[in-house]
Design a protein around this motif. Structure first.
Motif, short mmCIF file in Angstrom:
data_model
loop_
_atom_site.label_atom_id
_atom_site.label_comp_id
_atom_site.label_asym_id
_atom_site.label_seq_id
_atom_site.Cartn_x
_atom_site.Cartn_y
_atom_site.Cartn_z
N ASP A 144 -4.94 -5.24 8.98
CA ASP A 144 -4.79 -5.99 7.61
C ASP A 144 -4.82 -4.69 6.61
O ASP A 144 -5.62 -3.89 6.77
N ILE A 145 -4.07 -4.86 5.85
CA ILE A 145 -3.95 -4.01 4.84
C ILE A 145 -3.79 -4.56 3.40
O ILE A 145 -3.96 -4.00 2.16
N TYR A 146 -4.48 -5.94 3.47
CA TYR A 146 -4.60 -6.79 2.11
C TYR A 146 -5.98 -7.30 1.60
O TYR A 146 -6.42 -6.94 0.73
N TYR A 147 -6.71 -7.90 2.58
CA TYR A 147 -7.41 -8.63 2.31
C TYR A 147 -8.85 -8.04 2.83
O TYR A 147 -9.79 -7.85 2.05
N ASP A 148 -8.57 -7.42 3.90
CA ASP A 148 -9.96 -6.65 4.54
C ASP A 148 -10.00 -5.47 4.18
O ASP A 148 -8.93 -4.76 4.10
N GLY A 149 -11.21 -4.61 4.33
CA GLY A 149 -11.39 -3.45 4.10
C GLY A 149 -11.58 -2.63 2.62
O GLY A 149 -12.03 -1.69 2.37
N TRP A 150 -10.88 -3.54 1.76
CA TRP A 150 -11.02 -3.00 0.12
C TRP A 150 -12.37 -3.36 -0.26
O TRP A 150 -12.86 -4.54 -0.23
N ASP A 151 -12.87 -2.58 -1.13
CA ASP A 151 -13.87 -2.96 -2.09
C ASP A 151 -13.59 -2.09 -3.56
O ASP A 151 -12.37 -1.45 -3.58
N TRP A 152 -14.54 -2.20 -4.40
CA TRP A 152 -14.28 -1.60 -5.64
C TRP A 152 -14.12 0.26 -5.52
O TRP A 152 -13.49 0.62 -6.54
#
Length: 502
Positions: free
Chosen positions: A147-155
């Protein structure tokens, strides 16, 4: 009788079975969207680079664990210096399962490389960064591998680059180029399929939208003029946007989650106009993206230079804070610094705000404000400034005596301590005067008169109202600034309701 009934039932089942199979045989089946393989994408881009060496370049922004290149295309007129160009980033994060994002971005890239007059003008004034397939391995397999869109990201970006390597590459591109605009393309993967179309909204992340709603509005108008139908999110749904549950009234709100997805991260990091685009038809995507890039050439309301309206990073009452610089690169550096230091900067005006005059205050060091502001009375502030170098306190005190305002408006900080209290890349303070013909009779920065200049000084703009813009270059910035302004106007506006008004 029993045999007869059994025969009838058997025949009914047989008929249903036959009809079902006939229907199944006749029912149209979805087929994969015609699109190039990943190897063909790489080869096609290299061919474009060979055919258009003066306007097109393709490199690898990084690699996947399987060794696939994460492609990054740069489209611009290389004969024109980059210093005054806006930067737009176009990505397809759902490349694995939403392949018409890839085909749409390839069609649009082909337009940008054409001899069309609009494309030539775009290349002179902007740098278009295209990442046509952010998930190469998933694209190859026809499914999402990582996943490069939903998971893994935070601010803060990607917390685990090893688990989300493609997303980590995208984060590095965002941080390196700090684009004015980031559009992420979404769609589907079947030839016979279509879907709703939308611009500037996200169906899962309520934060991935333009803070200037005029931009997606104009893009949508261009698409509908061309015959496409656009869905407008909460407007079409007739509801207010909410990014979380509204206790007792969920059914009356347009609920969209507060997920951090790539365009939202671009906004958070660099004050980018970050938004998603849903694509039902590739022609529609080309129309909307073309209109977007045309918007980067106009001078927007309240702005001095042509370009996307991203320079203003804050507004409180009748003053605003904006990026400094004569070139797009200078304004980009200033904008990103001001935006990243938003928690430590505060600004306000003298209160109650009078007609005919203004005082504006800017601070970037929360720790020193108590010793400057004191009890918030203007006279106290001026007295405290006399203990600091760089202020013409006598001029400030004389101005205070001429105005009815008596308080410094509250300076609201989100952080208490800072590592670097001074703004390094300059800033602009804007006085928003509510008269179309106002002309300053007194204008000082820190008690000193300033002259007309777009480097260090003031500029005045009319309609709507009057904007007085004070430019403070990097070598002149301090952790506290005060602007004093008196103005005249021929516009007469009454206050109140008198007996003769009945």
């Amino acid at each position: 009788m029993i045999k007869s009934s059994a025969n009838i039932i058997s025949r009914i089942f047989l008929l249903v079975f036959l009809c079902t199979n006939v229907y199944a045989d006749e029912k149209p089946q979805y087929t994969d969207l015609p699109c190039p393989s990943f190897a063909e994408i790489e080869q096609g881009l290299l061919t474009w680079q060979q055919n258009h060496p003066n306007i097109f370049q393709v490199t690898a922004a990084g690699k996947t664990p399987e060794g696939n290149n994460i492609l990054l295309c740069k489209i611009t007129d290389f004969s024109v210096a980059d210093e005054n160009k806006q930067i737009v980033l176009l990505t397809t994060c759902h490349a694995a399962t939403e392949k018409n994002g890839v085909t749409s971005i390839l069609h649009f890239t082909k337009f940008l490389l054409s001899d069309d007059a609009a494309a030539e003008e775009i290349r002179k004034q902007q740098i278009i960064l295209v990442m046509p397939c952010n998930d190469p391995e998933g694209y190859k397999q026809g499914k999402r591998v990582r996943d490069i869109y939903y998971d893994g990201w935070d601010w803060n970006g990607i917390s685990d680059p090893a688990q989300y390597p493609e997303a980590a590459v995208l984060q590095k591109v965002i941080e390196k180029y700090q684009p004015e605009v980031h559009v992420d393309l979404h769609g589907f993967s079947k030839k016979e399929q279509t879907m709703w179309e939308s611009t500037g909204i996200s169906w899962t992340g309520g934060f991935s939208r333009s803070f200037n709603p005029e931009i997606p509005k104009l893009m949508n108008e261009a698409a509908e003029k061309a015959g496409f139908l656009i869905t407008e999110g909460e407007k079409s749904d007739g509801k207010l946007l909410a990014t979380g549950p509204v206790s007792g009234a969920d059914e009356h709100f347009y609920l969209r989650g507060g997920h951090v997805i790539p365009p939202a991260y671009s906004y958070h990091y660099a004050h980018t106009i970050g938004m998603t685009m849903e694509i039902g038809f590739e022609e529609s995507a080309v129309v909307r993206l073309k209109r977007l890039l045309e918007l980067g050439h106009q001078v927007w309301r309240g702005e001095r230079y042509p370009g996307y309206p991203v320079s203003q990073v804050g507004c409180r009452g009748s003053m605003a804070v904006s990026a400094w610089g004569r070139t797009a690169a200078q304004r980009r550096a200033s904008r990103v610094e001001l935006w990243q230091k938003a928690g430590q900067i505060a600004y306000s005006i003298a209160w109650p705000e009078p007609r005919g005059s203004m005082m504006a205050f800017f601070a970037s060091d929360p720790a020193e404000i108590p010793e400057i502001i004191g009890d918030r009375k203007l006279e106290t502030m001026a007295e405290n400034l006399s203990k600091k170098p760089g202020y013409n306190v006598k001029s400030i005190q004389e101005f205070i005596k001429t105005i009815p305002a008596y308080l410094v408006g509250k300076l609201l900080f989100l952080t208490e301590t800072v590592d670097d209290p001074v703004i390094k890349n300059g800033l602009v303070l804007r006085l928003l005067i509510p008269y179309p013909d106002a002309e300053p009779t007194h204008l000082c920065l820190d008690g000193y008169e300033i002259s007309e200049s777009d480097y260090f000084g003031y500029k005045i703009y009319h309609n709507p109202g009057t904007i007085v813009e004070i430019s403070i270059p990097p070598e002149k910035t301090k952790s506290f600034h005060v602007v004093t302004c008196a103005y005249e106007t021929a516009t007469q506006r009454r206050a109140g309701f008198y007996p003769e008004d009945w």
